[in-house]
Design an enzyme around this catalytic site. Structure first.
Site, PDB file in Angstrom:
ATOM      1  N   GLY A  15       0.834  -1.204   0.000  1.00 21.59           N
ATOM      2  CA  GLY A  15       0.000   0.000   0.000  1.00 21.59           C
ATOM      3  C   GLY A  15       0.866   1.251   0.000  1.00 21.59           C
ATOM      4  N   GLY A  16       2.112   1.093  -0.441  1.00 21.34           N
ATOM      5  CA  GLY A  16       3.041   2.234  -0.488  1.00 21.34           C
ATOM      6  C   GLY A  16       2.889   3.056  -1.748  1.00 21.34           C
ATOM      7  CB  SER A  17       1.031   2.535  -4.883  1.00 22.59           C
ATOM      8  OG  SER A  17      -0.221   2.148  -4.338  1.00 22.59           O
ATOM      9  CG  ASP A  64      -5.254  -7.404  -6.310  1.00 24.45           C
ATOM     10  OD1 ASP A  64      -5.493  -7.451  -5.078  1.00 24.45           O
ATOM     11  OD2 ASP A  64      -6.140  -7.208  -7.165  1.00 24.45           O
ATOM     12  CB  VAL A  65      -2.930  -7.911  -0.840  1.00 29.17           C
ATOM     13  CG1 VAL A  65      -1.587  -7.230  -0.766  1.00 29.17           C
ATOM     14  CG2 VAL A  65      -4.069  -6.927  -0.612  1.00 29.17           C
ATOM     15  CB  SER A 137      -8.872   2.923  11.154  1.00 29.93           C
ATOM     16  OG  SER A 137      -9.857   3.939  11.214  1.00 29.93           O
ATOM     17  CE1 TYR A 150     -10.940   1.493   6.368  1.00 30.21           C
ATOM     18  CE2 TYR A 150     -11.697   2.562   8.371  1.00 30.21           C
ATOM     19  CZ  TYR A 150     -10.719   2.379   7.416  1.00 30.21           C
ATOM     20  OH  TYR A 150      -9.532   3.060   7.506  1.00 30.21           O
ATOM     21  CB  ALA A 152     -15.805  -5.739  11.319  1.00 29.65           C
ATOM     22  CE  LYS A 154      -8.247  -0.199   8.231  1.00 29.23           C
ATOM     23  NZ  LYS A 154      -6.886  -0.425   7.752  1.00 29.23           N
TER      24      LYS A 154
HETATM   25  N1  LIG Z   1      -6.682   8.338   5.335  1.00 36.01           N
HETATM   26  C1  LIG Z   1      -7.223   8.180   6.536  1.00 36.01           C
HETATM   27  O1  LIG Z   1      -7.849   9.121   7.092  1.00 36.01           O
HETATM   28  C2  LIG Z   1      -7.084   6.880   7.264  1.00 36.01           C
HETATM   29  C3  LIG Z   1      -7.582   6.820   8.566  1.00 36.01           C
HETATM   30  C4  LIG Z   1      -7.456   5.633   9.279  1.00 36.01           C
HETATM   31  C5  LIG Z   1      -6.840   4.541   8.702  1.00 36.01           C
HETATM   32  N2  LIG Z   1      -6.367   4.617   7.434  1.00 36.01           N
HETATM   33  C6  LIG Z   1      -5.734   3.423   6.872  1.00 36.01           C
HETATM   34  O2  LIG Z   1      -4.481   3.755   6.320  1.00 36.01           O
HETATM   35  C7  LIG Z   1      -4.172   2.845   5.261  1.00 36.01           C
HETATM   36  C8  LIG Z   1      -3.787   3.644   4.019  1.00 36.01           C
HETATM   37  O3  LIG Z   1      -4.950   4.327   3.538  1.00 36.01           O
HETATM   38  P1  LIG Z   1      -4.850   5.706   2.749  1.00 36.01           P
HETATM   39  O4  LIG Z   1      -5.760   6.637   3.419  1.00 36.01           O
HETATM   40  O5  LIG Z   1      -3.443   6.064   2.532  1.00 36.01           O
HETATM   41  O6  LIG Z   1      -5.572   5.321   1.372  1.00 36.01           O
HETATM   42  P2  LIG Z   1      -5.007   5.158  -0.127  1.00 36.01           P
HETATM   43  O7  LIG Z   1      -4.275   6.385  -0.530  1.00 36.01           O
HETATM   44  O8  LIG Z   1      -6.175   4.736  -0.941  1.00 36.01           O
HETATM   45  O9  LIG Z   1      -3.980   3.966   0.022  1.00 36.01           O
HETATM   46  C9  LIG Z   1      -4.417   2.641   0.098  1.00 36.01           C
HETATM   47  C10 LIG Z   1      -3.315   1.772  -0.407  1.00 36.01           C
HETATM   48  O10 LIG Z   1      -3.751   0.391  -0.379  1.00 36.01           O
HETATM   49  C11 LIG Z   1      -3.495  -0.174  -1.651  1.00 36.01           C
HETATM   50  N3  LIG Z   1      -4.419  -1.269  -1.916  1.00 36.01           N
HETATM   51  C12 LIG Z   1      -5.774  -1.258  -1.842  1.00 36.01           C
HETATM   52  N4  LIG Z   1      -6.264  -2.454  -2.220  1.00 36.01           N
HETATM   53  C13 LIG Z   1      -5.197  -3.218  -2.537  1.00 36.01           C
HETATM   54  C14 LIG Z   1      -5.038  -4.536  -3.024  1.00 36.01           C
HETATM   55  N5  LIG Z   1      -6.091  -5.327  -3.270  1.00 36.01           N
HETATM   56  N6  LIG Z   1      -3.782  -4.998  -3.253  1.00 36.01           N
HETATM   57  C15 LIG Z   1      -2.699  -4.207  -3.010  1.00 36.01           C
HETATM   58  N7  LIG Z   1      -2.783  -2.953  -2.569  1.00 36.01           N
HETATM   59  C16 LIG Z   1      -4.023  -2.475  -2.335  1.00 36.01           C
HETATM   60  C17 LIG Z   1      -3.679   0.980  -2.627  1.00 36.01           C
HETATM   61  O11 LIG Z   1      -3.120   0.679  -3.890  1.00 36.01           O
HETATM   62  P3  LIG Z   1      -3.488   1.627  -5.150  1.00 36.01           P
HETATM   63  O12 LIG Z   1      -2.767   2.916  -4.911  1.00 36.01           O
HETATM   64  O13 LIG Z   1      -2.989   0.892  -6.335  1.00 36.01           O
HETATM   65  O14 LIG Z   1      -4.982   1.805  -5.131  1.00 36.01           O
HETATM   66  C18 LIG Z   1      -2.951   2.067  -1.861  1.00 36.01           C
HETATM   67  O15 LIG Z   1      -1.561   1.954  -2.013  1.00 36.01           O
HETATM   68  C19 LIG Z   1      -5.411   1.979   5.071  1.00 36.01           C
HETATM   69  O16 LIG Z   1      -5.244   0.766   5.760  1.00 36.01           O
HETATM   70  C20 LIG Z   1      -6.514   2.802   5.711  1.00 36.01           C
HETATM   71  O17 LIG Z   1      -7.595   2.010   6.147  1.00 36.01           O
HETATM   72  C21 LIG Z   1      -6.499   5.758   6.696  1.00 36.01           C
END
Ligand SMILES: NC(=O)c1ccc[n+]([C@@H]2O[C@H](COP(=O)([O-])OP(=O)(O)OC[C@H]3O[C@@H](n4cnc5c(N)ncnc54)[C@H](OP(=O)(O)O)[C@@H]3O)[C@@H](O)[C@H]2O)c1
Length: 244
Positions: A15-17, A64-65, A137, A150, A152, A154
């Site tokens: 998810g580093g993308s 893709d995980v 989260s 979501y 559940a 987390k």
């Molecule tokens: N942003 C917030 O406010 C927030 C709050 C609480 C927790 N979080 C948690 O933080 C983490 C990162 O979220 P984010 O906000 O940074 O969102 P994001 O920018 O959408 O990043 C999500 C990452 O997960 C990857 N991903 C999703 N489905 C995947 C799959 N099937 N296989 C491989 N990679 C996959 C995405 O890949 P692609 O780039 O290719 O889509 C992306 O790199 C998540 O676990 C989220 O639940 C976020």
């Protein structure tokens, strides 16, 4: 000694993308690590900074995980792994998570894949006496009315962090998690891009603002460093006081 110097260390951010994972990956890169990132798109060039993705200097792989075949086919280009960050995540809006198929997809992405990836890299983490950091989260602690899967998933990550923290401590691996509040990424645009929704959310955050990916990255650096050497199985809430 600089505990936050990661020169010579190998880091993989699933998810580093984009978003928080991308911010974490860049923070390790800036401190000398060799950093690998995974995402779902075919090539690095398929991402853009406007979406929250800066991939320069990072080694990108499409995995893709949700595909056990893709996960199995990935052959790590490193012999030991110092830091594994699991930041993959999915949330579905408009009550889609009340549909059983979609409920399972979110659990599969946010929880089951975390265990699958943890097991894939257990040996390499043990070889390095490394650390694993999982993104949970504040939804693990709160009801999220429209997002049962979501929340559940987390809460599940919180339990998994405790159990793996306990189970893998003897292998020299420290497992911890971060529970962010609201951070602007493509996952949260629904809220951050809607002025009235955002204003309502800000009212509930004592610091009066949303968090940044850099603030999440700071905690990840701490949890991966010797500064946190006695912390195991914990979920650190990083939410500007929202849960208070
Ligand atoms: N942003 C917030 O406010 C927030 C709050 C609480 C927790 N979080 C948690 O933080 C983490 C990162 O979220 P984010 O906000 O940074 O969102 P994001 O920018 O959408 O990043 C999500 C990452 O997960 C990857 N991903 C999703 N489905 C995947 C799959 N099937 N296989 C491989 N990679 C996959 C995405 O890949 P692609 O780039 O290719 O889509 C992306 O790199 C998540 O676990 C989220 O639940 C976020």
């Amino acid at each position: 000694m600089n505990e936050l110097d990661f020169s010579g260390k190998h880091v993989l951010v699933i998810g580093g993308s984009s978003g928080i994972g991308n911010g974490i990956a860049r923070a390790f890169l800036a401190r000398g690590a060799v950093v690998h990132v995974w995402g779902t798109r075919e090539r690095k060039e398929d991402y853009s900074p406007e979406e929250g993705s800066v991939l320069e200097g990072l080694r990108y792989h499409k995995v893709d995980v949700l595909s056990s075949a893709e996960l199995a086919a990935y052959e790590p280009p490193f012999e030991s792994l110092d830091v594994l960050v699991q930041s993959q995540g999915l949330v579905l809006y408009r009550r889609a998570e009340f549909n059983p198929t979609e409920f399972r997809r979110v659990i599969e992405t946010n929880l089951n894949s975390v265990m699958a990836c943890a097991m894939k890299f257990h040996g390499l983490l043990a070889a390095a006496r490394g650390t694993m950091i999982i993104l949970s989260s504040i939804g693990a602690f709160l009801a999220t009315k429209g997002n049962p899967a979501y929340s559940a998933s987390k809460a599940g990550v919180l339990g998994l962090t405790r159990s793996l923290g306990q189970a893998w401590a003897a292998d020299g691996i420290r497992v911890n998690a971060i529970a962010p509040g609201l951070v602007e990424t493509k996952l949260t645009r629904v809220t951050t891009g809607d002025q009235s929704r955002l204003a309502a959310t800000l009212q509930r955050i004592p610091l009066g603002r949303i968090g940044t990916v850099e603030e999440m990255a700071g905690v990840a650096l701490f949890l991966a460093s010797p500064l946190s050497s006695y912390i195991v199985g914990q979920t650190m809430v990083v939410d500007g006081g929202r849960l208070l």
